[in-house]
Design an enzyme around this catalytic site. Structure first.
Site, PDB file in Angstrom:
ATOM      1  CG  ASP A  88      -1.573   2.771   8.329  1.00 11.74           C
ATOM      2  OD1 ASP A  88      -2.082   3.309   7.352  1.00 11.74           O
ATOM      3  OD2 ASP A  88      -2.182   2.521   9.386  1.00 11.74           O
TER       4      ASP A  88
HETATM    5  C1  GLC Z   1      -0.286   1.057  11.578  1.00 12.86           C
HETATM    6  C2  GLC Z   1       0.756   0.256  12.238  1.00 12.86           C
HETATM    7  C3  GLC Z   1       1.407   0.944  13.364  1.00 12.86           C
HETATM    8  C4  GLC Z   1       1.594   2.429  13.166  1.00 12.86           C
HETATM    9  C5  GLC Z   1       0.344   3.049  12.586  1.00 12.86           C
HETATM   10  C6  GLC Z   1       0.468   4.506  12.308  1.00 12.86           C
HETATM   11  O1  GLC Z   1      -1.443   1.019  12.301  1.00 12.86           O
HETATM   12  O2  GLC Z   1       0.287  -0.969  12.693  1.00 12.86           O
HETATM   13  O3  GLC Z   1       2.640   0.364  13.544  1.00 12.86           O
HETATM   14  O4  GLC Z   1       1.886   3.011  14.375  1.00 12.86           O
HETATM   15  O5  GLC Z   1       0.061   2.399  11.421  1.00 12.86           O
HETATM   16  O6  GLC Z   1       1.764   4.861  12.091  1.00 12.86           O
HETATM   17  C1  GLC Z   2      -3.132  -1.190  11.728  1.00 11.11           C
HETATM   18  C2  GLC Z   2      -4.066  -0.139  11.177  1.00 11.11           C
HETATM   19  C3  GLC Z   2      -4.572  -0.529   9.819  1.00 11.11           C
HETATM   20  C4  GLC Z   2      -3.445  -0.890   8.920  1.00 11.11           C
HETATM   21  C5  GLC Z   2      -2.539  -1.937   9.549  1.00 11.11           C
HETATM   22  C6  GLC Z   2      -1.318  -2.199   8.723  1.00 11.11           C
HETATM   23  O1  GLC Z   2      -3.839  -2.328  12.021  1.00 11.11           O
HETATM   24  O2  GLC Z   2      -5.154   0.073  12.044  1.00 11.11           O
HETATM   25  O3  GLC Z   2      -5.313   0.518   9.242  1.00 11.11           O
HETATM   26  O4  GLC Z   2      -3.985  -1.367   7.725  1.00 11.11           O
HETATM   27  O5  GLC Z   2      -2.128  -1.482  10.803  1.00 11.11           O
HETATM   28  O6  GLC Z   2      -0.447  -1.127   8.696  1.00 11.11           O
END
Ligand code: GLC
Ligand code: GLC
Length: 810
Positions: A483
């Site tokens: 993400d």
């Molecule tokens: C992923 C990441 C997190 C972030 C989210 C949305 O889940 O783990 O760090 O807050 O994305 O930005």
């Molecule tokens: C968090 C989010 C997932 C994403 C990961 C890496 O675990 O829930 O969707 O793939 O972060 O950013």
């Protein structure tokens, strides 16, 4: 250092001190009513949706950390205390918290009085039962008071924590004998109320928070408890609570048990009122009667245990490694069920008001629980697919209550569509339910625009092909699995969301990771088509997969490992050519490309995994990238926003470690796969709980990487795709028992540390007893099925009810 121990017989983790390195929690409920409970009785409960139907209040990030819960106070003479230690913090003669499957039992003793608090949500009910068992272990008669305490949340948890100009005037309660009702907003649009009941006459009650505590006191020093007397306050506005007072007398050795019920009730709109202003209590009374005796509680708890026995019997391992046994048999599947129920909504790190259900997260979670609750997995797949757009793309999230996609995080994460195929394939392999592919499923929940589920999978597959970049690799869109790799975001303004902002619109930034996914998942799509009589489509799909594989080897290979991406400007991300303050290698494509078989024949796979070992592996797990990004890069986004060693910037992201484990099994290195497994599996980390800090019975999303200040410290326990992927890695690849479309694959690849083991796997109604002699541990197997040698590693599916004996030399 340990703060407790596993009790495998009872499937419990036993915490023996209240002072763990972090609140260690458990989950109650598996249907529609849920609770979080810490070892100190902290936490809260809700009906279905942690944001919109929150029953009790909790204060995140408070001082102290774990503030708010279902608290019991015992007041004896001048002394008062809590059996859960918090919130009063009076020293206890003994303390124990047993977190079991769907229940928790906290026992504290002081002054010879033992108090046991049992918390669980009975199956079929929308309530928590709190059973309090008091035993006088002293030699003198005891007379004391027991106070309960729960603080109501005014339903919408977000509003509850912000809109005080309104909230301080809306609170309403009703009192009826030993039942304290919370009916805020019932007068207007809500058809539901909550209640807290005890199965005994009470000496008093309080429903107004300030009266109970005194305005300047904390949870640990309620005025009422200190005085030993309730004030019978009736809340009007401000903050309604529910507290009962019971007078208890116990002869030496005597035990008394009280049953409290904290419940949620819905009433048909036309039957809301008993008389003007008085709520209809009939449905509440039914609930109360179901738990009016300890015998009823015992029976309900036994039913809950039965429920879990059934679920956990579906995959049972017996080996000499008790840590592996307890992960595979108990805690990992348990965590998978919790992620099924919660997605990423409510934990001690997810506030319950933030994220809905993730499209990609939910598909991956499914891989971990599909064997446990296949019917519910089916429903989940249809729900997810119903939010997909007609062009194959997807909302990144949807709301569990409405089951509709939401735009909070928008769409355009170009990995999302492919996860649907993986989820569907996983479901069919487990169940053999090919019929699901014929289900008519809407796009974007529009009943007028439907297609078969197979067609949805086609749209997913084609979405990748319709969105290729300059090298023929998939465009990344807003981000892929990571993400935080935001290649079109270019954000320089604080508070802008990295995920929804796109300050540059370009069709250049490409993801080698999505390419790896495409090669890994594409053949699954082809298999679905083949089975459904679409041989031409299957052939086309395999052709595209082949092409993508070539593209990856041409433009996605960096010389010693797989490249991560090309950015907006076409510059390489995760390359040897990157400067030392930037990441030169990232974990994701190394895992998925090898899982897809890329470079297995030609040597790149092994090279990539060797590079992982050399550059990313640490004593606590494999970091996401190395080196960490030293500075913020506007062209890379959130990944470079984190201080080195945390989260997506070189944290040990436990979600993708199992991809490397699986990849290692693809090239036959079972010993290495198992080594990686043990580094992050919580049961193996129990002895370093003071470093790891989070619960030793469940995975956390992240462990701080080698560049972090606190290397080895975990955060974000419970709700993470880590649960599903580690279960898949351990059960299907290391231990090697994996449902395929046409049979149960038996192909252990776990090294030779465990000389033999047995797995009992129930699948499609049949039972497979699999005895493994582990001499090579590299995935080479010889199988005997019911006494007959077979070639290959696929045990044909047997009829429901059959018992199949498999001998495996591995
Ligand atoms: C992923 C990441 C997190 C972030 C989210 C949305 O889940 O783990 O760090 O807050 O994305 O930005
Ligand atoms: C968090 C989010 C997932 C994403 C990961 C890496 O675990 O829930 O969707 O793939 O972060 O950013």
């Amino acid at each position: 250092m340990k703060f407790g121990h596993f009790d495998d017989q009872n499937r419990e983790y036993v915490i023996t001190t209240p002072k763990t390195p972090y609140p260690w929690i458990n989950y109650l409920g598996s249907e529609s009513f849920f609770g979080l409970v810490s070892h100190q009785a902290g936490g809260y409960c809700f009906f279905r949706d942690a944001k919109l139907r929150r029953l009790t209040r909790y204060r995140y990030n408070n001082v102290p950390t774990d503030s708010g819960g279902r608290y019991f106070y015992i007041s004896e003479g001048k002394d008062y205390w809590s059996p859960s230690y918090m919130p009063v913090k009076r020293e206890l003669e003994s303390f124990e918290c047993r977190h079991g499957l769907g229940y928790s039992k906290i026992t504290g003793k002081r002054g010879g009085l033992k108090a046991e608090l049992l918390f669980f949500v009975p199956l079929g009910h929308t309530a928590e039962v709190h059973q309090v068992t008091l035993t006088n272990e002293s030699s003198a008669k005891k007379s004391f008071k027991l106070f309960s305490f729960a603080e109501w949340c005014l339903w919408n948890a977000q509003d509850d924590s912000a809109n005080f100009q309104r909230n301080f005037s809306t609170g309403e309660v009703e009192i009826d004998g030993s039942t304290l009702y919370h009916k805020t907003e019932y007068r207007e649009r809500r058809d539901h109320y909550a209640l807290y009941h005890v199965n005994a006459p009470i000496a008093g009650f309080d429903t107004d928070r300030e009266t109970f505590f005194g305005l300047y006191n904390g949870f640990g020093e309620p005025d009422v408890v200190a005085a030993g007397e309730s004030k019978n306050s009736v809340a009007s506005g401000w903050s309604p609570i529910a507290s009962h007072c019971l007078v208890v007398e116990l002869a030496p050795g005597e035990t008394k048990t009280f049953v409290f019920t904290l419940g949620y009730v819905e009433v048909p709109r036309d039957q809301k009122w008993e008389k003007p202003g008085v709520i209809n209590k009939q449905p509440a009374k039914k609930l109360i009667e179901a738990f009016s005796t300890p015998a009823q509680v015992t029976a309900a708890l036994a039913k809950l245990r039965e429920h879990w026995n059934g679920l956990l019997g579906l995959y049972a391992l017996s080996s000499k490694d008790e840590k592996l046994n307890r992960m595979v048999n108990i805690w990992n599947p348990y965590q998978c069920m919790v992620t099924f129920n919660m997605s990423r909504s409510a934990s001690y790190f997810e506030s319950g008001i933030g994220r809905g259900m993730g499209f990609r997260d939910s598909n991956q979670d499914l891989l971990g629980f599909v064997h446990l609750v296949p019917e519910r997995a089916r429903e989940r797949i249809i729900d997810i697919a119903s939010t997909q757009f007609a062009d194959g793309s997807a909302y990144h999230q949807y709301q569990p209550l409405t089951k509709r996609g939401n735009n909070d995080i928008g769409s355009g994460f170009n990995d999302d569509p492919l996860w649907l195929i993986l989820g569907v394939a996983g479901y069919i392999k487990e169940t053999g339910d090919w019929g699901i592919l014929d289900e008519q499923v809407p796009f974007d929940n529009d009943e007028n625009n439907k297609a078969t589920l197979l067609e949805h999978c086609k749209r997913s597959f084609d979405h990748v092909l319709n969105n290729l970049g300059p090298h023929g690799l998939p465009l990344i869109g807003r981000a892929d699995w990571n993400d935080c790799l935001n290649l079109n975001c270019f954000s320089e303004t604080p508070d802008e969301s990295y995920q929804t902002t796109g300050n540059r619109v370009g069709r250049t930034a490409e993801s080698v990771f999505i390419a790896g996914m495409f090669v890994h998942i594409g053949p699954e799509y082809a298999a679905l088509c083949q089975k459904k009589g679409q041989a031409d489509e299957a052939k086309r799909a395999l052709g595209e997969v082949k092409k993508m594989e070539e593209t990856v080897l041409r433009d996605g290979w960096d010389g010693e490992w797989f490249l991560r991406a090309y950015d907006f400007f076409g510059k390489k991300v995760g390359s040897r050519e990157c400067p030392p303050g930037d990441a030169q290698i990232l974990i994701e494509p190394q895992g998925f490309c090898v899982m897809g078989g890329i470079g297995v024949e030609t040597g790149q796979a092994k090279q990539a995994l060797d590079a992982v070992k050399e550059r990313l592996d640490t004593r606590y797990g494999i970091v996401l990238n190395n080196p960490p990004y030293a500075e913020y890069h506007v062209e890379l986004g959130e990944i470079s926003s984190y201080p080195p060693g945390y989260k997506e910037n070189a944290g040990i992201f436990c979600h993708n470690n199992p991809w490397i484990m699986i990849a290692e099994t693809v090239i036959g290195r079972g010993d290495r796969a198992f080594e990686y497994y043990k580094k992050i599996a919580p049961a193996y980390l129990e002895e370093i709980s003071e470093i790891h800090r989070t619960e030793p019975y469940v995975y956390s999303q992240m462990i701080a990487g080698k560049d972090a200040v606190n290397h080895g410290e975990a955060k974000n326990s419970w709700l993470t795709g880590t649960a599903a992927w580690n279960f898949v890695a351990a059960s299907q690849y290391l231990l090697g028992v994996r449902p395929e479309f046409e049979g149960l694959s038996v192909k252990p690849c776990i090294g030779t540390e465990i000389p033999e083991f047995t797995v009992t796997r129930k699948c499609r109604g049949a039972t497979y007893n699999i005895k493994v002699k582990n001499v090579r541990g590299n995935g080479d197997v010889k199988l005997t099925v019911d006494g007959k040698a077979i070639s290959g590693n696929l045990v044909p599916y047997a009829a429901a009810g059959a018992v199949v004996n498999v001998e495996c030399e591995a």
